[in-house]
Design a protein around this motif. Sequence first.
Motif, short mmCIF file in Angstrom:
data_model
loop_
_atom_site.label_atom_id
_atom_site.label_comp_id
_atom_site.label_asym_id
_atom_site.label_seq_id
_atom_site.Cartn_x
_atom_site.Cartn_y
_atom_site.Cartn_z
N VAL A 171 37.73 3.49 -15.42
CA VAL A 171 37.42 2.57 -16.53
C VAL A 171 35.92 2.31 -16.58
N MET A 172 35.30 2.13 -15.43
CA MET A 172 33.86 1.91 -15.39
C MET A 172 33.10 3.14 -15.87
N ARG A 173 33.58 4.33 -15.47
CA ARG A 173 32.89 5.55 -15.92
C ARG A 173 32.99 5.70 -17.43
N GLU A 174 34.17 5.40 -18.00
CA GLU A 174 34.33 5.50 -19.45
C GLU A 174 33.44 4.49 -20.18
N ALA A 175 33.10 3.39 -19.50
CA ALA A 175 32.20 2.40 -20.11
C ALA A 175 30.74 2.76 -19.98
N GLY A 176 30.44 3.92 -19.34
CA GLY A 176 29.07 4.38 -19.23
C GLY A 176 28.39 4.03 -17.94
N VAL A 177 29.14 3.47 -16.96
CA VAL A 177 28.55 3.12 -15.68
C VAL A 177 28.65 4.31 -14.74
N ASP A 178 27.54 4.64 -14.10
CA ASP A 178 27.51 5.80 -13.20
C ASP A 178 28.10 5.40 -11.85
N ILE A 179 29.35 5.85 -11.58
CA ILE A 179 30.06 5.54 -10.34
C ILE A 179 30.32 6.85 -9.61
N PRO A 180 30.06 6.91 -8.29
CA PRO A 180 30.35 8.13 -7.52
C PRO A 180 31.81 8.55 -7.65
N SER A 181 32.04 9.85 -7.63
CA SER A 181 33.38 10.39 -7.87
C SER A 181 34.36 10.10 -6.75
N ASP A 218 37.59 5.01 -6.05
CA ASP A 218 38.72 4.79 -6.96
C ASP A 218 38.69 3.40 -7.60
N LEU A 219 38.34 2.38 -6.82
CA LEU A 219 38.28 1.02 -7.33
C LEU A 219 36.86 0.48 -7.18
N VAL A 220 36.43 -0.26 -8.19
CA VAL A 220 35.08 -0.81 -8.19
C VAL A 220 35.16 -2.31 -8.49
N THR A 221 34.46 -3.08 -7.70
CA THR A 221 34.32 -4.51 -7.96
C THR A 221 32.99 -4.75 -8.67
N ARG A 222 33.07 -5.46 -9.76
CA ARG A 222 31.83 -5.78 -10.49
C ARG A 222 31.69 -7.29 -10.57
N HIS A 223 30.44 -7.73 -10.66
CA HIS A 223 30.11 -9.16 -10.65
C HIS A 223 29.36 -9.50 -11.93
N LEU A 224 29.77 -10.61 -12.54
CA LEU A 224 29.06 -11.13 -13.70
C LEU A 224 28.00 -12.10 -13.21
N ILE A 225 26.74 -11.71 -13.36
CA ILE A 225 25.61 -12.51 -12.88
C ILE A 225 24.96 -13.22 -14.06
N LYS A 226 24.84 -14.54 -13.92
CA LYS A 226 24.06 -15.29 -14.91
C LYS A 226 22.60 -15.24 -14.47
N GLN A 227 21.86 -14.30 -15.05
CA GLN A 227 20.46 -14.14 -14.68
C GLN A 227 19.52 -14.94 -15.56
N GLY A 228 20.08 -15.60 -16.59
CA GLY A 228 19.28 -16.46 -17.44
C GLY A 228 18.13 -15.73 -18.12
N ASN A 229 17.03 -16.47 -18.35
CA ASN A 229 15.79 -15.88 -18.88
C ASN A 229 16.05 -15.08 -20.15
N PHE A 275 23.78 -13.05 -19.36
CA PHE A 275 24.93 -12.68 -18.54
C PHE A 275 25.05 -11.17 -18.53
N VAL A 276 25.07 -10.56 -17.33
CA VAL A 276 25.13 -9.10 -17.20
C VAL A 276 26.12 -8.76 -16.08
N TRP A 277 26.94 -7.71 -16.32
CA TRP A 277 27.85 -7.20 -15.29
C TRP A 277 27.12 -6.16 -14.44
N TYR A 278 27.25 -6.29 -13.12
CA TYR A 278 26.66 -5.32 -12.20
C TYR A 278 27.74 -4.86 -11.22
N PRO A 279 27.85 -3.52 -10.97
CA PRO A 279 28.84 -3.04 -9.99
C PRO A 279 28.39 -3.35 -8.57
#
Length: 559
Positions: free
Chosen positions: A77-87, A90-101, A109-113
Amino acid sequence: MTIKKWFKSGSPWIWLNAGAIAISMIMVVGLLSLILVRGFSHFWPAPIVETTLTQPDGRQVQLLGELSRSQTLPAQVMREAGVDIPSDIDLVTRHLIKQGNRDVWGRDFVWYPETGMDEWRYPKEAMRLERREWGDFYGYPVRLKEEGRTVAEGEKLWPELQQRVDRANELFDEIRGIERGDIGAVNHRMERVRLEERRLDMDRRAGRIDRASMEEATVELEARRAELADEYAVLQQRLDQLYQDVRRDTLVGRVMDGREVEIPVGQIIRAVQPNDMSVVSKVGLYVAQFWDFLSGYPREANTEGGILPAIFGTVTMVFVMSIIVSPFGVLAAIYLREYARQGPLLRVIRISVYNLAGVPSIVFGVFGLGFFVYFVGGAVDQQFFPAALPSPTFGTPGLLWAALTLALLTLPVVIVATEEGLARIPSTIRHGSLALGATKAETLWKVVVPLATPAMMTGLILAIARAAGEVAPLMLVGVVKLAPTLPIDGHFPFIHLERKIMHLGFHIYDVGFQSPNVEAAQPLVYATAMTLVILIVMLNLTAISIRNRLREKYRSESD
């Protein structure tokens, strides 16, 4: 045979009802718990995390901000969203960071794997600045400048910054007082002068005033306008000086990519370093932020700031609605129960009242807009405010029409509850009063109605609970996204029923579904919903306490 006897005994239905009640209670408690936990937790100062994200191409990105939430998703799902994940993952945890500014990055607000993240750090010197515009700022303090000259760095910077932020907030409070108070009063008097000039012109055209009186009145109005213009100029000069004082100080902060950004201190509401705060300090900050939420005005398209106008508008509308619906509902119920001739016509009226309670609320809103606003309000403007036309005074959605629409919406509830209360009064009490020589009217108003008062209060409680949570009809008859002023001030008639208001229910809808910044608005939805629930509970508890006192009073008198 045993099962048949068990069913005939009624025990299964008792257990079924008990189970249904238990499930309902669990659902209600769960919903309220979710709202309360999410609402109250929004104001707790979260720690600021710092980490380094190494991307698959070897580039390193510094991250700084607050963790909003985390998700675990399939890597595909992450790869289909355009995120470069090693092959091989199988499962990736992503964090929503409020970086403000938001003024620096464009979005706060940005999602980071989690893949490629270093260990999280919590630097004590990391700061969060609550600003009047562009949302929160996250970074490190570098230096404090006054009119371009550095005045504090290093260890002296933070205490000096707190003092200057307090000074800027005091200046903004004075600015707000002048703009909303003094200048508002001057504008109000200028508008009255304009309307008087318009009335004079209308009287002149209609031949109700002679030329000499017209000229004398015009000279007086011009003198008043000149006096108000001088008063306005003095206030504007004071405002210009205050704004100049507010823009004096500047804080230089370093963002997560190492760049230095200048932030006007006048735009800072609160500066904190959560990672360097004790539990006691965090509790104090929690209380301060919660109070600011309840007593402040909204900012940034309602995604920040407080909800005071929405609270005030909701309470005012409910009180006006209660004053309108109570006498009409009680009198209608008394007539239907005590005076109307029982027959087919009365049964039809009762059926109509019951059906009226089931009409969708938006239908009442359309009716209120067409009848109350356009028809009644337009007629009021033509009769009493012709000088203000074509700008409508009452011929536009406002507090009065919202309260009338809700009164019509809740009228069946009050009628039915009052009728049931009148029906529960024993006939022996009526006969005893009549036997003592009282007339039917005296029996009704001095004996029956006081005993039925608790039932009337029950109807009012149900009406308040429904009215406080309605949204759909209010969108058409007086509730707006943002009201510039409260419907009450120091100018006659003090409570301005023609003004538009904010409402907690509509505020929840607007923040939750119309906000341009969904992530920033999400915690405010829970906080506002929590406030609405608490407000409804408080209103209901007040009415219930009054009802219980009346019940005990008349019970003791009847004994």
